[in-house]
Design a protein around this motif. Structure first.
Motif: not given
Length: 149
Positions: A8-13
């Motif tokens: 999720t963090i990777v997708e958000d970033l």
């Protein structure tokens, strides 16, 4: 950190609308406050474990409780946080004539909390799940508007 939360963090970033600062660690926030010109407040942020997600919710009125008491410093830091995270003006300054809050603002507010569902929600998912997530005032008195005869 669970694999789904990390993805999720990777997708958000990857989404350029999401400020990287939202996922800063406590140490990164402390470095930022130092770079802002307030190295003497680093310990205020580290002692209170303020990371990027907590920055979203921290209000100027809370700064004295974390050790920041100079009013001019409070104004500068609060404005810098809003600029850094692209967070809109606080609710109490909003006129009713101002358009509803942005999807990003609503998402950042959601992400300032913790929990399995929140931690694994991306901005794209949020927008898909909430076709119109704009803020609307609660209608607590909706049944009392007209007098009963």
């Amino acid at each position: 950190m669970a694999a789904t939360e990390a993805s999720t963090i990777v997708e958000d970033l990857k989404d350029e609308r999401i400020p990287n600062a939202m996922y800063w660690t406590v140490d990164q926030v402390a470095e930022w406050i130092e770079e802002l010109g307030f190295p003497h407040y680093k310990s205020c942020f580290t002692t209170n474990m303020i990371d990027g997600r907590k920055l979203i919710r921290i209000e100027a009125s809370a700064f004295p409780r974390v050790g920041i008491t100079d009013f001019e410093h409070i104004k500068i830091i609060a404005k810098s946080i809003r600029d850094l995270l692209t967070v809109e003006e606080p609710d109490w300054t909003r006129s009713i004539s101002v358009p509803p809050r942005s999807n990003l603002g609503m998402y950042l507010e959601l992400k300032s909390a913790r929990g399995k569902q929140i931690d694994t929600t991306t901005l794209v998912q949020f927008e898909q799940q909430h076709s119109d997530p704009k803020w609307r005032p609660p209608l607590a008195n909706h049944c009392l508007i007209l007098p009963h005869n």
